[in-house]
Design a protein around this motif. Structure first.
Motif: not given
Ligand code: NAP
Length: 267
Positions: A48-62
């Motif tokens: 139930g997380a409201a938001a996830i912030v992914v940090a990296g060089r590429s988003r890929g297929d997220l």
């Protein structure tokens, strides 16, 4: 100032007075596009997380959403000296609700230190140290003012079973993980006496079936299984989360460090 929206983020359990829950949270995961980090995104979304912030060089297929959880992406190279500072700056400006940081991004360099191609391996080691050790430490430091504003906040540093006993083929990798583990423990001491709202976790995965270990090793667990155990450890308020076979390794290291080092040496 406490953020009232996180007033219900702790629950009382038999295992810990303030076991974590993730409903409604904004969680930053470095290296969330693949492997263990990606599986962590799904795990936190399921809770139930409201938001996830992914940090990296590429988003890929997220995807943009996992269920009803928003997935944001910040493009950053955390092997660069300024990466952690830049990421913290964007998080503070654009995601002030962020109350959980998972330092997951990492790389493993296989390197010969005895007969090295010094120029080549030295720069690979520099990046590895920056990504695996320096950036997690600095990101935690730069984000501290934000995390301390929340009633319940957490940092989880992903190290490795190799933090307990190194293998010879990746000496700097093992050292960065042992170093990050040591740092995480000392940070927990500091937070314990001065920032009761901040939980500090270390998670030590065993061999996991991801791009990092492609083509080598046996008896790997899936990234999903690894992520589930890490998140359960956080929920149960276990400061040190030994995943899978890391539990066995720690027990062996207690009884016979020599045996443990021998098992891991050629791992
Ligand atoms: N797999 C294992 O057996 C194992 C065991 C113990 C511990 N661990 C630890 O678990 C963590 C995740 O490992 P994994 O196996 O899931 O790795 P992985 O599949 O190789 O994924 C690594 C993640 O880190 C990101 N990343 C790599 N270099 C980066 C950089 N310079 N800047 C920003 N992000 C970067 C990658 O995204 P981009 O490439 O798009 O940037 C990717 O999302 C690592 O810290 C690793 O040391 C893994």
């Amino acid at each position: 100032m406490l953020n009232p929206s996180f007033g219900s983020s702790a629950v009382h359990t038999e295992e810990g007075l303030h076991a974590m829950q993730f409903r409604g949270r904004t969680i930053c995961i470095t290296g969330g596009s693949r492997g263990i980090g990606r599986a962590l995104c799904h795990e936190f979304a399921q809770l139930g997380a409201a938001a996830i912030v992914v940090a990296g060089r590429s988003r890929g297929d997220l995807p943009d959403m996992i269920g009803s959880t928003l997935v944001n992406f910040i493009s950053v190279d955390l092997a660069e000296p300024d990466g952690a500072r830049m990421l913290a700056h964007v998080l503070i400006a654009e995601h002030p609700d962020c109350s959980v940081l998972v330092n997951n991004a990492g790389q493993q360099v296989l390197g010969d230190c005895v007969a090295p191609d010094a120029e080549e391996i030295a720069s690979a080691f520099e990046s590895e140290i920056q990504l695996n050790f320096t950036s997690p430490v600095l990101l935690g430091l730069y984000l501290m003012p934000l995390l301390l504003r929340h009633r319940h906040a957490a940092i989880c540093n992903i190290t490795s079973g190799l933090a307990l006993a190194p293998k010879q083929s990746s000496p700097v990798y093992c050292a960065t993980k042992a170093g990050l583990g040591s740092y995480t423990r000392a940070l927990r001491y500091q937070a314990g006496s001065r920032a009761a709202n901040l939980k500090i976790f270390e998670a030590l995965p065993p061999l996991v079936d991801t791009d990092m270990t492609r083509g080598r090793g046996r008896g790997k667990i899936t990234p999903e299984d690894c992520a589930r155990q890490i998140v359960q450890g956080m929920q149960r308020d276990r400061p040190i989360i030994d995943v899978g076979k890391t539990r066995l390794l720690r027990a062996i290291m207690r009884v016979s460090p020599r045996l443990g080092y021998g098992i891991m040496r050629n791992g």
